[in-house]
Design an enzyme around this catalytic site. Structure first.
Site: not given
Length: 476
Positions: A151, A281
């Site tokens: 999870h 970026s």
């Protein structure tokens, strides 16, 4: 070249090898192979097709007169008959026997099967190379403990190699599916307008055995074990969905891998390759975005959704055939293969250059390990004379306190210090720290990887060793 749409699958992602498989040249050369196979077989079975005519067809098999076919198609609006005409222009002696008894699907559908088989072989080659490269990674890091997650919450430790074996297992299942579908594909054969072989039964004057022999001989000349025993005018379009299902399965596995790599790169534990001059970026110069894994995921989404196309086509074919499959097939089949080709190149490229940061991995593991070691700590305390039920409650309470220190106060995990201060455990901090050896908590991870690689992966690589040695080049 800048004034019309060009598919990014061709321009950016797919290899030239896969692009050629779905090229017009590959298609039309295969048509001519099929016409030669038909003529040879009809000659062998006693029809009035001469060796001289066959020799003429073979002489012009590869020098396709595309311009003649193109001009003819403008007039007759039929691609197959345009190429029959163009072939006949080059082969005047054989002109009258080209395509004898056949329908357009004889070349169209048989070529589609041949092309998909060739494309699956290339996919298999790349898939096997990814499996080999990933197996090297799994072997190298089979012992390196790492924090495992369920999870996406910290769970019992595993090893980096064991995690890689999960990616490998998915690819092994994909290879099983690919081999099954590839081995089971057959040619349409020479079935005629509604699949009854009526035109060939007429040519062979009612001889059913010669009709059956015609198909088997054609299949063998094209490298297939046989033809589908029954069909309408076309092979069942369900075969297209079977093939794309294999591609969608590989896309699922690749997507899962790419997600894991992106998460690991966020954690700074494992990174995909990042080239010296690569820009992550346009705004943030420090960034190292996992752009290859992201591209993998993006292409995988396309391939998985592409599976709906042949499913819809197959489910809506009327009786012996309708033509509403044609435009869809021209898009969905080639582009599904081009996309999976790009995905596998990315997969191979990423695995070949994965960067692992053991110190970061160790830091994250040790930050959580005290919680995971509590059962062992409790057993050691019981051996020293402690009460198991009392100790369980104390550990629960102390774990909650340590958790609050980490989450609410931003402190390091001090569970071991808290336990050492409690006389009920009778354990010193030094004794507790000895329990923090990560390999104590990875179970059989190392052994599982070794057994899996030896018993499952090694035989696959040995069986396919002639396909190995591939290196992937990424265009952008």
């Amino acid at each position: 070249m800048y004034d019309k749409y060009q598919s990014p699958l061709s321009e950016r992602y797919a290899s030239r090898e896969m692009q050629y498989i779905f090229s017009p040249d590959m298609k039309f050369r295969t048509w001519r192979k099929l016409w030669i196979a038909l003529a040879e077989t009809e000659h062998e079975l006693g029809l009035p097709v001469s060796e001289e005519q066959i020799a003429e067809l073979k002489e012009h098999q590869d020098d396709i007169n595309y311009e003649v076919a193109k001009e003819r198609e403008k007039l007759v609006r039929h691609d197959v008959m345009s190429h029959v005409y163009a072939y006949g222009v080059q082969c005047p002696k054989a002109k009258g026997i080209i395509h004898l008894g056949a329908t357009s699907c004889y070349v169209g559908d048989n070529t589609d099967i041949i092309v998909m088989c060739e494309a699956l072989k290339l996919v298999k080659k790349k898939l096997v190379n990814v499996i080999q490269e990933l197996s090297k990674f799994a072997e190298e890091y089979r012992e390196l403990p790492t924090l495992a997650f369920t999870h996406f919450q910290p769970a019992q430790p595993t090893t980096v190699g064991k995690r890689a074996s999960l990616w490998l297992m998915d690819l092994k299942l994909d290879l099983d599916d690919l081999n099954y579908v590839l081995d089971s594909l057959r040619l349409l054969g020479s079935k005629g307008t509604t699949g009854t072989q009526a035109s060939f039964l007429e040519l062979f004057e009612g001889d059913h055995e010669k009709c059956k022999a015609l198909e088997q001989k054609i299949a063998e000349k094209l490298g297939f074990s046989g033809c589908y025993p029954v069909s309408g005018q076309t092979y069942s379009r369900k075969n297209d969905s079977r093939v794309l299902s294999v591609l969608a399965g590989i896309a699922q596995s690749a997507h899962k891998f790419s997600n894991d790599i992106r998460l690991l790169q966020h954690l700074k534990e494992v990174e995909e390759p990042f080239e010296k001059n690569q820009i992550g970026s346009s705004a943030m110069a420090y960034k190292r975005n996992p752009m290859r894994s992201e591209r993998m995921a993006s292409l995988a989404n396309y391939v998985m959704s592409d599976l709906m196309n042949p499913m819809l086509v197959a489910s809506t074919q009327w009786f012996e055939r309708t033509l509403d499959d044609s435009a869809n097939k021209r898009l969905s089949i080639p582009e599904g293969f081009l996309a999976i080709d790009g995905i596998l190149d990315l997969y191979l490229n990423i695995v070949d250059g994965l960067v692992v940061y053991p110190k970061v991995i160790e830091k994250h593991l040790l930050a959580e390990l005290p919680f995971m070691a509590t059962e062992n700590i409790m057993m050691d305390a019981v051996k020293a004379g402690g009460d198991r039920q009392e100790l369980h409650e104390k550990i629960r309470t102390l774990s909650m306190e340590a958790g609050r220190n980490v989450k609410e106060r931003g402190l390091d995990n001090n569970l071991l210090e808290l336990i050492a201060k409690d006389p009920a455990f009778g354990l010193s901090l030094e004794e507790l720290q000895k329990t923090m050896e990560p390999t104590r908590y990875t179970g059989r991870a190392k052994q599982q990887v070794e057994e899996f690689l030896e018993e499952v992966i090694a035989p696959i690589l040995e069986e396919n060793k002639e396909l190995l040695g591939l290196k992937a080049e990424i265009n952008v």
